[in-house]
Motif scaffolding. Structure first.
Motif, PDB file in Angstrom:
ATOM      1  N   PHE A   3       0.835  -1.209   0.000  1.00 29.95           N
ATOM      2  CA  PHE A   3       0.000   0.000   0.000  1.00 29.95           C
ATOM      3  C   PHE A   3       0.862   1.249   0.000  1.00 29.95           C
ATOM      4  O   PHE A   3       0.574   2.227  -0.703  1.00 29.95           O
ATOM      5  CB  PHE A   3      -0.919  -0.013   1.226  1.00 29.95           C
ATOM      6  N   SER A   4       1.928   1.243   0.786  1.00 26.48           N
ATOM      7  CA  SER A   4       2.736   2.454   0.994  1.00 26.48           C
ATOM      8  C   SER A   4       3.421   2.950  -0.261  1.00 26.48           C
ATOM      9  O   SER A   4       3.829   4.110  -0.322  1.00 26.48           O
ATOM     10  CB  SER A   4       3.801   2.191   2.069  1.00 26.48           C
ATOM     11  N   LEU A   5       3.555   2.093  -1.259  1.00 28.99           N
ATOM     12  CA  LEU A   5       4.265   2.495  -2.470  1.00 28.99           C
ATOM     13  C   LEU A   5       3.494   3.528  -3.283  1.00 28.99           C
ATOM     14  O   LEU A   5       4.096   4.339  -3.992  1.00 28.99           O
ATOM     15  CB  LEU A   5       4.574   1.265  -3.331  1.00 28.99           C
ATOM     16  N   CYS A   6       2.187   3.512  -3.193  1.00 31.67           N
ATOM     17  CA  CYS A   6       1.394   4.483  -3.961  1.00 31.67           C
ATOM     18  C   CYS A   6       1.647   5.916  -3.492  1.00 31.67           C
ATOM     19  O   CYS A   6       2.013   6.773  -4.299  1.00 31.67           O
ATOM     20  CB  CYS A   6      -0.081   4.124  -3.895  1.00 31.67           C
ATOM     21  N   PRO A   7       1.511   6.231  -2.202  1.00 33.68           N
ATOM     22  CA  PRO A   7       1.835   7.602  -1.767  1.00 33.68           C
ATOM     23  C   PRO A   7       3.309   7.944  -1.913  1.00 33.68           C
ATOM     24  O   PRO A   7       3.650   9.113  -2.102  1.00 33.68           O
ATOM     25  CB  PRO A   7       1.387   7.629  -0.300  1.00 33.68           C
ATOM     26  N   LEU A   8       4.192   6.962  -1.857  1.00 39.10           N
ATOM     27  CA  LEU A   8       5.623   7.236  -2.061  1.00 39.10           C
ATOM     28  C   LEU A   8       5.876   7.803  -3.446  1.00 39.10           C
ATOM     29  O   LEU A   8       6.561   8.823  -3.607  1.00 39.10           O
ATOM     30  CB  LEU A   8       6.434   5.951  -1.863  1.00 39.10           C
ATOM     31  N   LEU A   9       5.333   7.146  -4.470  1.00 45.31           N
ATOM     32  CA  LEU A   9       5.545   7.620  -5.845  1.00 45.31           C
ATOM     33  C   LEU A   9       4.849   8.951  -6.088  1.00 45.31           C
ATOM     34  O   LEU A   9       5.382   9.822  -6.778  1.00 45.31           O
ATOM     35  CB  LEU A   9       5.052   6.564  -6.840  1.00 45.31           C
ATOM     36  N   THR A  10       3.674   9.132  -5.501  1.00 44.25           N
ATOM     37  CA  THR A  10       2.959  10.398  -5.661  1.00 44.25           C
ATOM     38  C   THR A  10       3.750  11.541  -5.047  1.00 44.25           C
ATOM     39  O   THR A  10       3.853  12.635  -5.636  1.00 44.25           O
ATOM     40  CB  THR A  10       1.567  10.309  -5.019  1.00 44.25           C
ATOM     41  N   ALA A  11       4.341  11.318  -3.883  1.00 43.51           N
ATOM     42  CA  ALA A  11       5.131  12.367  -3.231  1.00 43.51           C
ATOM     43  C   ALA A  11       6.315  12.783  -4.094  1.00 43.51           C
ATOM     44  O   ALA A  11       6.643  13.970  -4.191  1.00 43.51           O
ATOM     45  CB  ALA A  11       5.615  11.876  -1.871  1.00 43.51           C
ATOM     46  N   GLY A  12       6.971  11.825  -4.733  1.00 41.81           N
ATOM     47  CA  GLY A  12       8.081  12.165  -5.612  1.00 41.81           C
ATOM     48  C   GLY A  12       7.632  12.978  -6.811  1.00 41.81           C
ATOM     49  O   GLY A  12       8.310  13.934  -7.218  1.00 41.81           O
ATOM     50  N   ALA A  13       6.495  12.600  -7.395  1.00 40.23           N
ATOM     51  CA  ALA A  13       5.962  13.346  -8.537  1.00 40.23           C
ATOM     52  C   ALA A  13       5.588  14.768  -8.132  1.00 40.23           C
ATOM     53  O   ALA A  13       5.826  15.729  -8.879  1.00 40.23           O
ATOM     54  CB  ALA A  13       4.756  12.611  -9.114  1.00 40.23           C
ATOM     55  N   ILE A  14       5.006  14.909  -6.949  1.00 43.60           N
ATOM     56  CA  ILE A  14       4.659  16.243  -6.456  1.00 43.60           C
ATOM     57  C   ILE A  14       5.912  17.097  -6.326  1.00 43.60           C
ATOM     58  O   ILE A  14       5.941  18.251  -6.766  1.00 43.60           O
ATOM     59  CB  ILE A  14       3.930  16.135  -5.105  1.00 43.60           C
ATOM     60  N   GLU A  15       6.954  16.546  -5.722  1.00 41.63           N
ATOM     61  CA  GLU A  15       8.183  17.316  -5.515  1.00 41.63           C
ATOM     62  C   GLU A  15       8.792  17.758  -6.833  1.00 41.63           C
ATOM     63  O   GLU A  15       9.262  18.892  -6.974  1.00 41.63           O
ATOM     64  CB  GLU A  15       9.184  16.494  -4.708  1.00 41.63           C
ATOM     65  N   ALA A  16       8.773  16.878  -7.829  1.00 47.93           N
ATOM     66  CA  ALA A  16       9.327  17.233  -9.134  1.00 47.93           C
ATOM     67  C   ALA A  16       8.544  18.375  -9.775  1.00 47.93           C
ATOM     68  O   ALA A  16       9.126  19.305 -10.356  1.00 47.93           O
ATOM     69  CB  ALA A  16       9.342  16.019 -10.048  1.00 47.93           C
ATOM     70  N   LEU A  17       7.225  18.325  -9.681  1.00 53.29           N
ATOM     71  CA  LEU A  17       6.410  19.386 -10.269  1.00 53.29           C
ATOM     72  C   LEU A  17       6.556  20.699  -9.506  1.00 53.29           C
ATOM     73  O   LEU A  17       6.587  21.781 -10.112  1.00 53.29           O
ATOM     74  CB  LEU A  17       4.945  18.965 -10.313  1.00 53.29           C
ATOM     75  N   VAL A  18       6.648  20.633  -8.183  1.00 51.73           N
ATOM     76  CA  VAL A  18       6.822  21.851  -7.391  1.00 51.73           C
ATOM     77  C   VAL A  18       8.108  22.565  -7.786  1.00 51.73           C
ATOM     78  O   VAL A  18       8.150  23.801  -7.932  1.00 51.73           O
ATOM     79  CB  VAL A  18       6.839  21.515  -5.883  1.00 51.73           C
TER      80      VAL A  18
END
Length: 597
Positions: free
Chosen positions: A123-138
């Motif tokens: 389960f934890s892998l989904c928010p992990l990848l989303t957090a990385g994508a957010i940081e890249a876009l920010v």
């Protein structure tokens, strides 16, 4: 089968005493991270991990994610759990307030993330990848892309992925061949296939935002010709609502050793009319931007190693307390006793306990340094902390995940034959942990990054500064009485010397004989992981002893001192042998001709 119980007491100790929450909370932008607030966050996260995520771990592993007709269905309970997860604000914990985030420090987010990973790795892998994508876009996205995507991703309504690997382009991203064709309206059409895409498709969120590496028609060859694109599963209308289905489909999911509930997708972009994408930042800087995601993910994967150590330890400990077998060693005719009474089982449990606490301490200290590197008002302090973070990220990723696999294997051993039986749950931890040493760069890749980019390039300056901080503890150790601290001081001093000599050898030889230096890269990463984590265990023991000397009778502190002593005797003691293999072992690595293998 026992469920996960978050080690909140140890997390609080590390956050407050070792990582320095009080100092982190004084940084600009981190002021709301008061002790009371952080403790409350940990308690609530523990409840969610224990009551919602942990009960889904075993059935999720048995059911697995299911693929049919280019779509993935998650195991029962995962969709509801994810909605509750997002609605409770956990996806927004460390995100920028500008986009709906709570803005809490990485130190706090790291502890919470460890709970998710221990309770339910898949389960934890989904928010992990989303957090990385957010940081890249920010950090690299245009104002338009930020306005379109960030609020929905931060809230968890949409999730994110990163798409690097292709069938012929694994760790060698220079071989990426996915192409991006510019369109008259400023968008691009993306054509190509990506593999090993974590949560590339699922049914838990309204939309999935893929960050995809591809080449434009005028791109130069190699890594300098890679650009980054946002490719959503559903296109976005002008008003922000979801539009038509994009030409980006999951054509299969992998059948894996572990993390069965985490869909690992093969993604096809542009099999029909072309997948619509939008350039992130500047053309041909995609790999640079993707490394923003990758570095965030590497730290997150390192926490998976910490989590595997903790979860495997808890399950083994609980089993050892309940399993009755044999009499006490040396006792004839006595009653049969729980196996936790047997010395070798104790040795294994102490190994698992000490490695979990050591890996946690190092990871949280690195997280606090990251907060200082981002938020400290003094540029010199930001630079110093960033250098420490850069040096330690490969170690947190590589050493912690290798520890996770080793401790999960030891957990199976504690169970004996029952550990090999799936119903006990011990085998799942070993299966799930293995991938953490591989994705976001294998341990060998982390080690080469460590000795090359992080050490040789700067002449070992940051490593020497870290070693200086380690040696500064010697005076504190010298003032302590008793056998525990005498043993800790002796082992720690030898370990520091071993690290220093091996580090000097790596730096001195990297330029002249990179193959010889690289032969010792993984042993050096292991050595630095052991000693840097031991450094934190020594600090913990000193703090705990000071509490005891002040009259605190909490057995937690006595256990800290004993655990640090065990770590010194059984883990730090490996340092000298590792240094020897680094300095003298290259010839044996490289001697055989290829045909002799």
């Amino acid at each position: 089968m026992s469920e996960y119980v978050a080690p909140v007491r140890d997390m609080q100790f590390v956050i407050h005493e070792l990582a320095g929450l009080e100092q982190v909370a004084q940084l600009p932008g981190c002021e709301e991270a008061s002790s009371d607030l952080v403790d409350a966050v940990l308690e609530e996260a523990a409840k969610f991990a224990e009551e919602v995520l942990s009960p889904l771990n075993w059935p999720g592993d048995q059911e697995g994610a299911q693929w049919r007709d280019k779509a993935v269905t998650m195991p029962p309970g995962f969709k509801d759990a994810y909605k509750l997860f997002a609605d409770s604000g956990w996806t927004a914990l460390a995100c920028e307030p500008e986009w709906g985030g709570q803005g809490l420090p990485k130190l706090v987010a790291a502890a919470v993330a460890e709970m998710w990973k221990s309770a339910n790795h898949a389960f934890s892998l989904c928010p992990l990848l989303t957090a990385g994508a957010i940081e890249a876009l920010v950090l690299t996205g245009s104002d338009e892309l930020k306005a379109t995507y960030l609020e929905k991703m931060v809230s968890g309504v949409w999730t994110g992925t990163m798409n690097l690997t292709e069938p012929n382009a694994g760790s060698d991203l220079a071989a990426v061949r996915t192409r991006a064709e510019p369109q008259a309206d400023g968008s691009y059409k993306i054509f190509g296939q990506k593999i090993f895409i974590t949560y590339g498709d699922h049914d838990m969120a309204e939309n999935i935002v893929h960050l995809v590496l591809a080449r434009t028609p005028t791109a130069p060859e190699g890594v300098k010709g890679i650009s980054l694109f946002v490719v959503p599963k559903f296109l976005i209308n002008v008003d922000g609502s979801l539009g038509a289905r994009n030409d980006a489909y999951c054509v299969s999911i992998e059948h894996k050793l572990g993390i069965h509930a985490s869909p690992t997708a093969i993604m096809a972009f542009g099999d029909h009319s072309g997948a619509i994408g939008h350039l992130v930042g500047e053309e041909n800087r995609g790999l640079e931007y993707m490394f923003i995601m990758m570095n965030a993910a590497r730290f997150g994967v390192g926490l998976e190693g910490v989590a595997a150590c903790e979860r495997s330890y808890q399950r083994a400990r609980d089993y050892a307390r309940e399993r009755i077998q044999c009499t006490d060693i040396g006792v004839r005719g006595g009653p049969k006793v729980p196996i936790i009474r047997h010395p070798d089982v104790r040795r294994m449990l102490m190994t698992m306990k000490s490695r979990a606490e050591a890996a946690r301490a190092l990871a949280y200290v690195v997280a606090a340094a990251h907060d200082a590197a981002v938020h400290h008002p003094d540029a010199g302090e930001r630079k110093r902390n960033q250098a420490f973070v850069d040096l330690m990220i490969p170690v947190v990723k590589g050493w912690s995940t290798e520890s996770g696999v080793t401790m999960a294997s030891m957990g199976v051993q504690v169970h004996g034959g029952m550990g090999y039986v799936e119903e006990t749950g011990a085998a799942q931890h070993l299966r799930d942990a293995q991938i953490s040493t591989i994705y976001e760069g294998t341990t060998g890749i982390q080690a080469n990054d460590l000795i090359g980019r992080k050490m040789a390039r700067e002449g070992g300056a940051t490593l020497q500064a870290v070693i200086g901080m380690m040696r500064a503890l010697d005076a504190d150790l010298a003032g302590q009485d008793g056998a525990n601290f005498a043993a800790i001081r002796s082992r720690f001093g030898v370990a520091i010397d071993a690290l220093a000599s091996a580090g000097e050898w790596i730096v001195a030889n990297y330029g002249a004989d990179v193959r010889a230096a690289s032969s010792g890269a993984v042993p050096f990463l292991t050595l630095l992981g052991i000693v840097a984590s031991g450094w934190q265990m020594v600090r913990a023991a000193l703090i705990a002893q000071a509490k005891i000397d002040a009259g605190n009778s909490d057995p937690f502190y006595a256990a800290k001192v004993v655990t640090a002593r065990f770590y010194a005797d059984h883990v730090l003691s490996q340092a000298a042998g590792l240094a020897s293999s680094i300095i003298d072992g290259a010839e044996g690595v490289l001697a055989l001709a290829e045909e002799m293998f």
